[in-house]
Design an enzyme around this catalytic site. Sequence first.
Site, PDB file in Angstrom:
ATOM      1  N   GLY A  89       0.770  -1.243   0.000  1.00  0.00           N
ATOM      2  CA  GLY A  89       0.000   0.000   0.000  1.00  0.00           C
ATOM      3  C   GLY A  89       0.801   1.294   0.000  1.00  0.00           C
ATOM      4  CG  ASP A 148      -7.881  -0.541  10.178  1.00  0.00           C
ATOM      5  OD1 ASP A 148      -8.724   0.360  10.174  1.00  0.00           O
ATOM      6  OD2 ASP A 148      -8.189  -1.753  10.210  1.00  0.00           O
ATOM      7  CE  LYS A 194      -9.834   2.858   7.795  1.00  0.00           C
ATOM      8  NZ  LYS A 194     -10.259   1.481   7.462  1.00  0.00           N
ATOM      9  CG  PHE A 223     -12.260  -0.578   3.166  1.00  0.00           C
ATOM     10  CD1 PHE A 223     -11.387  -1.288   3.967  1.00  0.00           C
ATOM     11  CD2 PHE A 223     -12.070  -0.609   1.788  1.00  0.00           C
ATOM     12  CE1 PHE A 223     -10.348  -2.033   3.424  1.00  0.00           C
ATOM     13  CE2 PHE A 223     -11.031  -1.348   1.231  1.00  0.00           C
ATOM     14  CZ  PHE A 223     -10.171  -2.050   2.052  1.00  0.00           C
TER      15      PHE A 223
HETATM   16  P1  IMP Z   1      -3.555  -2.601  10.759  1.00  0.00           P
HETATM   17  O1  IMP Z   1      -2.533  -3.640  11.081  1.00  0.00           O
HETATM   18  O2  IMP Z   1      -4.926  -3.033  11.189  1.00  0.00           O
HETATM   19  O3  IMP Z   1      -3.218  -1.223  11.279  1.00  0.00           O
HETATM   20  O4  IMP Z   1      -3.692  -2.568   9.192  1.00  0.00           O
HETATM   21  C1  IMP Z   1      -2.888  -1.868   8.355  1.00  0.00           C
HETATM   22  C2  IMP Z   1      -3.047  -2.379   6.945  1.00  0.00           C
HETATM   23  O5  IMP Z   1      -4.382  -2.752   6.643  1.00  0.00           O
HETATM   24  C3  IMP Z   1      -2.731  -1.261   5.980  1.00  0.00           C
HETATM   25  O6  IMP Z   1      -1.365  -1.244   5.655  1.00  0.00           O
HETATM   26  C4  IMP Z   1      -3.590  -1.591   4.793  1.00  0.00           C
HETATM   27  O7  IMP Z   1      -2.923  -2.474   3.917  1.00  0.00           O
HETATM   28  C5  IMP Z   1      -4.795  -2.305   5.368  1.00  0.00           C
HETATM   29  N1  IMP Z   1      -5.960  -1.378   5.516  1.00  0.00           N
HETATM   30  C6  IMP Z   1      -6.475  -0.905   6.666  1.00  0.00           C
HETATM   31  N2  IMP Z   1      -7.521  -0.092   6.448  1.00  0.00           N
HETATM   32  C7  IMP Z   1      -7.654  -0.045   5.094  1.00  0.00           C
HETATM   33  C8  IMP Z   1      -8.553   0.684   4.220  1.00  0.00           C
HETATM   34  O8  IMP Z   1      -9.451   1.444   4.626  1.00  0.00           O
HETATM   35  N3  IMP Z   1      -8.363   0.490   2.887  1.00  0.00           N
HETATM   36  C9  IMP Z   1      -7.384  -0.319   2.372  1.00  0.00           C
HETATM   37  N4  IMP Z   1      -6.531  -1.005   3.152  1.00  0.00           N
HETATM   38  C10 IMP Z   1      -6.663  -0.864   4.505  1.00  0.00           C
END
Ligand code: IMP
Length: 179
Positions: free
Chosen positions: A48, A106, A134, A155
């Site tokens: 990403g 996230d 977020k 999302f």
């Molecule tokens: P975390 O480990 O839950 O903080 O997730 C981080 C990863 O989840 C990011 O690097 C993204 O690849 C994916 N992600 C989280 N939220 C979104 C979103 O709203 N759209 C697309 N990818 C997301």
Amino acid sequence: MTDIKINDKIFRKSITGEEINSQISRIAASIDSDYKGKKPLLLGVLNGCFMFASDLMKQLHIECEISFVKLSSYQGTTTTGTVNEVMGLSESVTGRDIIIVEDIVDTGLTMQRMIETLNAQKPASVAIASLFVKPARLKVPVDVKYSAFTIPDRFIVGYGLDYDGLGRNLPDIYDAVEE
Ligand code: IMP
């Protein structure tokens, strides 16, 4: 209002590429001033981060290096809750100033795992630059030093972020529309 469809979902434009760019300029100026005289290693988290890492690096004026790691926890729009191992960390981070470059924080689990992995190698410092945060979704405390946008629990796709692998090529950000 511009709506697009990706697979089964409708997305609506929420942030333009120009707005993203001006926020990246602000972050780059802060990094330039905070890391003056240092040579940080930007560590992009694939997939990403690729657009953000590229645009951020172009706006930095200090000496800096970049490398990438891979580590993913997402399938579709719901997290699997499991964070995989950090793969591809070939550079030595010992004694280096590391700036993790992430697309979105996230739950924070990915960043928590990254920081644990990096700290085991005793870097001089570790900071996080994330395009989006977020806060409502955070499950663990994560200190995001440089963030462009704080967004609600929705999302998003575009500018490197995907929905089931698609939408990364969009230059703007789109929010999933609840139906
Ligand atoms: P975390 O480990 O839950 O903080 O997730 C981080 C990863 O989840 C990011 O690097 C993204 O690849 C994916 N992600 C989280 N939220 C979104 C979103 O709203 N759209 C697309 N990818 C997301």
